[in-house]
Motif scaffolding. Structure first.
Motif, PDB file in Angstrom:
ATOM      1  N   MET A 170      42.005  43.894  43.359  1.00 42.09           N
ATOM      2  CA  MET A 170      41.788  42.872  44.367  1.00 42.09           C
ATOM      3  C   MET A 170      41.345  41.559  43.723  1.00 42.09           C
ATOM      4  N   HIS A 171      40.401  41.648  42.781  1.00 36.22           N
ATOM      5  CA  HIS A 171      39.961  40.444  42.077  1.00 36.22           C
ATOM      6  C   HIS A 171      41.098  39.862  41.239  1.00 36.22           C
ATOM      7  N   SER A 206      39.166  45.214  38.772  1.00 32.72           N
ATOM      8  CA  SER A 206      39.526  45.306  40.180  1.00 32.72           C
ATOM      9  C   SER A 206      40.892  44.660  40.440  1.00 32.72           C
ATOM     10  N   ASN A 254      37.589  34.796  35.317  1.00 35.34           N
ATOM     11  CA  ASN A 254      37.059  36.144  35.104  1.00 35.34           C
ATOM     12  C   ASN A 254      35.939  36.083  34.067  1.00 35.34           C
ATOM     13  N   ALA A 299      43.306  37.896  43.500  1.00 35.59           N
ATOM     14  CA  ALA A 299      42.684  36.614  43.857  1.00 35.59           C
ATOM     15  C   ALA A 299      42.775  35.630  42.699  1.00 35.59           C
ATOM     16  N   ARG A 300      42.568  36.135  41.458  1.00 32.55           N
ATOM     17  CA  ARG A 300      42.689  35.265  40.286  1.00 32.55           C
ATOM     18  C   ARG A 300      44.115  34.753  40.131  1.00 32.55           C
ATOM     19  N   SER A 333      33.892  32.578  37.810  1.00 23.19           N
ATOM     20  CA  SER A 333      34.306  33.976  37.888  1.00 23.19           C
ATOM     21  C   SER A 333      35.683  34.105  38.516  1.00 23.19           C
ATOM     22  N   LEU A 334      35.960  33.307  39.555  1.00 22.79           N
ATOM     23  CA  LEU A 334      37.239  33.386  40.243  1.00 22.79           C
ATOM     24  C   LEU A 334      38.390  32.937  39.351  1.00 22.79           C
ATOM     25  N   ASP A 391      34.356  47.562  38.528  1.00 19.04           N
ATOM     26  CA  ASP A 391      33.749  46.264  38.739  1.00 19.04           C
ATOM     27  C   ASP A 391      34.848  45.211  38.848  1.00 19.04           C
ATOM     28  N   ARG A 392      34.462  43.949  38.915  1.00 21.00           N
ATOM     29  CA  ARG A 392      35.454  42.893  39.124  1.00 21.00           C
ATOM     30  C   ARG A 392      36.393  42.721  37.941  1.00 21.00           C
ATOM     31  N   TYR A 437      43.963  40.315  33.177  1.00 22.29           N
ATOM     32  CA  TYR A 437      42.595  40.815  33.078  1.00 22.29           C
ATOM     33  C   TYR A 437      41.812  40.124  31.960  1.00 22.29           C
TER      34      TYR A 437
END
Length: 303
Positions: free
Chosen positions: A63-64, A61, A152, A67-68, A148-149, A57-58, A127
């Protein structure tokens, strides 16, 4: 859920006249059914215990996380650090931390989470998951997306919990918003992710620290992870509750990290929570004069 699986398995066992027919079922089929039940039970147990490795999940992730990193280190931190004068104290207390732990601090401003995330070493913030009020930060799509961005974030339900009907309706609403009802601070800690929570439950109106709810202390004991206390200093002055943007003039603010804490032998959850709050108060009192004083602070590192 495991108990429900066990009850279902028992409920499927035929009785009376059907029992004779059941006895005639080849043993290989019975073993296959038992194996499937056992596998299902193991998967549920893994998710409950946090040892499942197949969860994607994010929160884990890459990728996430990338982005963060861009959102936090290229946008949020430069912005906050340019409009306030930030001092960070006690980073040495974070050395050796890894896996799940709970960051606990006072809460009086919307600057609090950005200051904490920016003050943490990158390896610890990568994370980090932040608990955010579901009734505010997850109520509309754009605020949910930004929270969320940048943080998290995962939703925390505030106020009194209703009955079964209310809980079912709440879970349905979370699913309709694309949230996983199973995601919680406990599940994230069990998966090895650090979490940030504010035990006061809401921002202080006057900067004075309120009582701590015992949830963070209970989580630390249940998940066998340390609590890292921290004090936010001056954030309520730089951006008081009700303000949409920090006051002009680069007002001084600070983050003071304390040493990790664990429950003492025989210590109750309530006592551990009170001890954690006392440490946050101590950190705040110790460093407030240095950070908020007119001269350059004698302790801490500008960053």
């Amino acid at each position: 859920m495991i108990a429900d699986d066990e009850r279902s398995a028992e409920g499927d066992a035929p009785v009376g006249a059907d029992a004779a027919e059941h006895d005639s079922v080849p043993s290989t089929r019975l073993h296959a059914v038992a194996d499937r039940v056992s596998e299902t039970r193991d998967r549920v147990a893994d998710r409950v215990s946090g040892t499942a490795v197949d969860v994607r999940d994010r929160f884990n992730s890459k990728m996430h996380a990338s982005a963060r990193f861009v959102a936090q280190r290229w946008v949020m931190k430069p912005t906050v650090w340019s409009i306030t004068d930030v001092t960070v104290v006690g980073r040495e207390n974070l050395e050796g931390l890894e896996g799940g732990f709970i960051l606990v601090g006072n809460h009086s401003s919307h600057l609090d989470a950005p200051l904490i995330v920016g003050a943490l070493p990158r390896k610890l913030s990568r994370y980090l998951a932040t608990g955010a009020a579901a009734d505010y930060f997850f109520d509309v799509w754009w605020r949910r997306g930004l929270t969320s961005l940048f943080f998290n974030a995962f939703p925390i339900q505030r106020g009194k919990r209703g009955g079964k009907a209310e809980k079912r309706a709440e879970a349905k609403a979370r699913r309709s918003r694309g949230e996983d009802p199973a995601v919680s601070a406990a599940s994230l800690l069990q998966r090895g992710f650090p979490v940030l929570v504010f035990p006061e439950g809401t921002r202080s109106k006057d900067g004075e620290m309120g009582p701590f709810k015992p949830g963070a202390a209970r989580l630390a004991g249940a998940c066998n992870v340390p609590i890292v206390p921290l004090a936010l200093i001056g954030a309520n002055i730089a951006q008081p509750r009700g303000s949409s943007w920090p006051r002009p003039g680069r007002l001084p603010v600070g983050v003071a990290f304390g040493a990790p804490m664990r429950p003492l032998e025989g210590e109750s959850t309530l006592k551990f929570s009170e001890r954690t709050r006392a440490e946050v108060v101590r950190l705040k009192n110790q460093y407030s004069a240095d950070i908020l004083g007119p001269s350059t602070p004698s302790k801490g590192a500008r960053s």
